[in-house]
Design an enzyme around this catalytic site. Structure first.
Site, PDB file in Angstrom:
ATOM      1  N   ASP A 192      -5.948  -6.191  -4.568  1.00 14.44           N
ATOM      2  CA  ASP A 192      -5.129  -7.504  -4.386  1.00 14.44           C
ATOM      3  C   ASP A 192      -5.812  -8.543  -3.387  1.00 14.44           C
ATOM      4  O   ASP A 192      -5.078  -9.491  -3.047  1.00 14.44           O
ATOM      5  CB  ASP A 192      -3.632  -6.864  -4.182  1.00 14.44           C
ATOM      6  CG  ASP A 192      -3.694  -6.329  -2.489  1.00 14.44           C
ATOM      7  OD1 ASP A 192      -4.863  -6.355  -1.575  1.00 14.44           O
ATOM      8  OD2 ASP A 192      -2.744  -5.992  -1.915  1.00 14.44           O
ATOM      9  N   HIS A 249      -9.356  -3.904  -1.312  1.00 11.09           N
ATOM     10  CA  HIS A 249      -8.227  -3.517  -2.040  1.00 11.09           C
ATOM     11  C   HIS A 249      -8.217  -4.530  -3.272  1.00 11.09           C
ATOM     12  O   HIS A 249      -8.498  -5.648  -3.087  1.00 11.09           O
ATOM     13  CB  HIS A 249      -6.966  -3.785  -1.527  1.00 11.09           C
ATOM     14  CG  HIS A 249      -6.459  -2.564  -0.662  1.00 11.09           C
ATOM     15  ND1 HIS A 249      -5.722  -2.950   0.887  1.00 11.09           N
ATOM     16  CD2 HIS A 249      -6.316  -1.262  -0.858  1.00 11.09           C
ATOM     17  CE1 HIS A 249      -5.568  -1.731   1.190  1.00 11.09           C
ATOM     18  NE2 HIS A 249      -5.913  -0.627   0.473  1.00 11.09           N
ATOM     19  N   ASN A 288       0.953  -1.232  -0.007  1.00 12.43           N
ATOM     20  CA  ASN A 288      -0.010   0.098   0.143  1.00 12.43           C
ATOM     21  C   ASN A 288       0.820   1.227  -0.008  1.00 12.43           C
ATOM     22  O   ASN A 288       0.249   2.327   0.185  1.00 12.43           O
ATOM     23  CB  ASN A 288      -0.758  -0.048   1.375  1.00 12.43           C
ATOM     24  CG  ASN A 288      -1.827  -1.213   1.167  1.00 12.43           C
ATOM     25  OD1 ASN A 288      -2.010  -1.733   1.982  1.00 12.43           O
ATOM     26  ND2 ASN A 288      -2.663  -1.341   0.187  1.00 12.43           N
ATOM     27  N   CYS A 302       0.151  -8.270  -0.080  1.00 19.05           N
ATOM     28  CA  CYS A 302       0.267  -7.120   0.447  1.00 19.05           C
ATOM     29  C   CYS A 302       1.180  -6.848   1.621  1.00 19.05           C
ATOM     30  O   CYS A 302       1.558  -5.720   1.905  1.00 19.05           O
ATOM     31  CB  CYS A 302      -1.091  -6.622   0.908  1.00 19.05           C
ATOM     32  SG  CYS A 302      -2.017  -7.687   2.226  1.00 19.05           S
ATOM     33  N   ARG A 315      -3.829   5.081   8.994  1.00 19.81           N
ATOM     34  CA  ARG A 315      -2.674   4.857   8.274  1.00 19.81           C
ATOM     35  C   ARG A 315      -2.034   5.922   7.603  1.00 19.81           C
ATOM     36  O   ARG A 315      -0.749   5.748   6.820  1.00 19.81           O
ATOM     37  CB  ARG A 315      -3.049   3.647   6.857  1.00 19.81           C
ATOM     38  CG  ARG A 315      -3.448   2.420   7.584  1.00 19.81           C
ATOM     39  CD  ARG A 315      -3.531   1.341   6.640  1.00 19.81           C
ATOM     40  NE  ARG A 315      -2.383   1.085   6.265  1.00 19.81           N
ATOM     41  CZ  ARG A 315      -1.832   0.026   5.200  1.00 19.81           C
ATOM     42  NH1 ARG A 315      -2.786  -0.454   4.617  1.00 19.81           N
ATOM     43  NH2 ARG A 315      -0.602  -0.170   4.846  1.00 19.81           N
TER      44      ARG A 315
HETATM   45  N1  ARG Z   1      -5.204  -3.523   8.086  1.00 25.98           N
HETATM   46  C1  ARG Z   1      -4.825  -3.070   6.606  1.00 25.98           C
HETATM   47  C2  ARG Z   1      -5.702  -1.996   6.026  1.00 25.98           C
HETATM   48  O1  ARG Z   1      -7.163  -2.099   6.183  1.00 25.98           O
HETATM   49  C3  ARG Z   1      -4.699  -4.255   5.686  1.00 25.98           C
HETATM   50  C4  ARG Z   1      -3.994  -3.907   4.495  1.00 25.98           C
HETATM   51  C5  ARG Z   1      -3.787  -5.056   3.620  1.00 25.98           C
HETATM   52  N2  ARG Z   1      -3.123  -4.438   2.337  1.00 25.98           N
HETATM   53  C6  ARG Z   1      -3.715  -4.790   1.081  1.00 25.98           C
HETATM   54  N3  ARG Z   1      -3.028  -4.391   0.130  1.00 25.98           N
HETATM   55  N4  ARG Z   1      -4.755  -5.791   0.785  1.00 25.98           N
HETATM   56  O2  ARG Z   1      -5.475  -1.182   5.482  1.00 25.98           O
END
Ligand code: ARG
Length: 287
Positions: free
Chosen positions: A174, A172, A70, A268, A89
């Protein structure tokens, strides 16, 4: 050589909820050793598959820093830094900016770019380079803004195919979409809007589409790292093992349960730094 960015898991925890998989109540300090072991096992598997790993230091208070997919979109040495949707984040942005400045000084990447004001884009989690087709599949909806599609196209000068995500569970791209060597695509159809599904099915012929079941997607197996015939993923239901082996893939499964408590897994927890738009690189990767 395939080069991956990973983050030291020392400050990982699950203390807030910004996706429906996150379970702060299921996490305790006692879970950290298992998370560290899982991260080390993933790093080992990447190296065994022929990869190299660069590491970002952990930062207290930024538990999701362990998901560098990310952090940015990277292609041809150019880096488009992410902007996170959730305040939880956003503190990661400065950390990754510093990390990429260091990688640039060492010649591992060559240029760093910013998103325009007001556009959210959560890195390679929502912008997946398809080496066989030479374009980006760009997810938008829950996290990345629709406007990120044009920004990615202009920044990298490559074709982009937007795909709107239909649910908060597959927030996401991915989590529900994984192009594989040879033009195969592992994906979870219910994660997409009808229009996005039609786009996928128009661009990927039926014999190359591998549909993940609810159970396989919920095991975070679509969130996989692919290097040629090798696929590295979370513990897979046997149904998925069979589907992938039948297409000639070799699976390495890792117990990533501590990270699944945060809604993430193999793909990820990594970010490819060496991807190029040169079609010859797809052929090499498929060998
Ligand atoms: N807890 C993180 C979020 O919600 C997990 C991210 C996982 N990343 C991904 N590219 N799927 O952002």
């Amino acid at each position: 050589m395939p080069t991956f960015l990973m983050t030291d898991p020392d400050c990982f925890d699950v203390c807030y909820q910004i996706n429906p998989w996150m379970r702060p109540g299921a996490w305790s300090a006692a879970s950290l050793p298992a998370a560290k072991a899982a991260s080390a096992a993933l790093k080992g598997a990447l190296k065994a598959a022929g990869g190299r790993v660069e590491t970002v230091e952990a930062v207290r208070g930024l538990p999701d820093l362990v998901f560098p997919a990310n952090a940015a979109v990277v292609l041809d040495g150019q880096v488009l830094l992410a902007r996170f949707r959730h305040p939880e984040r956003q503190g990661e942005e400065a950390v990754f900016r510093t990390a990429f400045a260091g990688l640039q000084r060492r010649g591992i990447v060559s240029g760093v770019h910013d998103l325009p004001e007001g556009v959210f884009q959560e890195g390679a989690g929502d912008a997946i380079w398809d080496a066989d087709r030479s374009f980006f599949w760009v997810g938008h909806g829950p996290r990345s803004s629709r406007a990120s599609v044009g920004v990615i196209e202009r920044t990298f000068g490559r074709q982009v195919v937007p795909l709107e995500l239909a649910s908060e569970r597959f927030y996401h791209l991915d989590t529900c979409f994984c192009p594989l060597a040879g033009g195969f695509l592992l994906y979870y159809p219910p994660a997409f809007t009808a229009e996005a599904l039609a786009t996928i099915r128009a661009l990927v012929p039926p014999e190359l589409r591998i549909e993940a079941s609810d159970r396989e997607a919920a095991a975070f197996c679509v969130n996989a790292v692919n290097l040629g015939e090798q696929i590295i993923m979370a513990k897979a239901p046997s149904s998925l093992r069979r589907k992938l082996r039948a297409r000639g893939f070799v699976l390495t499964e890792i117990d990533l349960d501590p990270f699944i408590l945060s809604g993430g897994a193999a793909y990820c927890m990594t970010l490819r730094l060496d991807r190029t738009s040169d079609p010859a690189s797809a052929l090499l990767a498929a060998e």
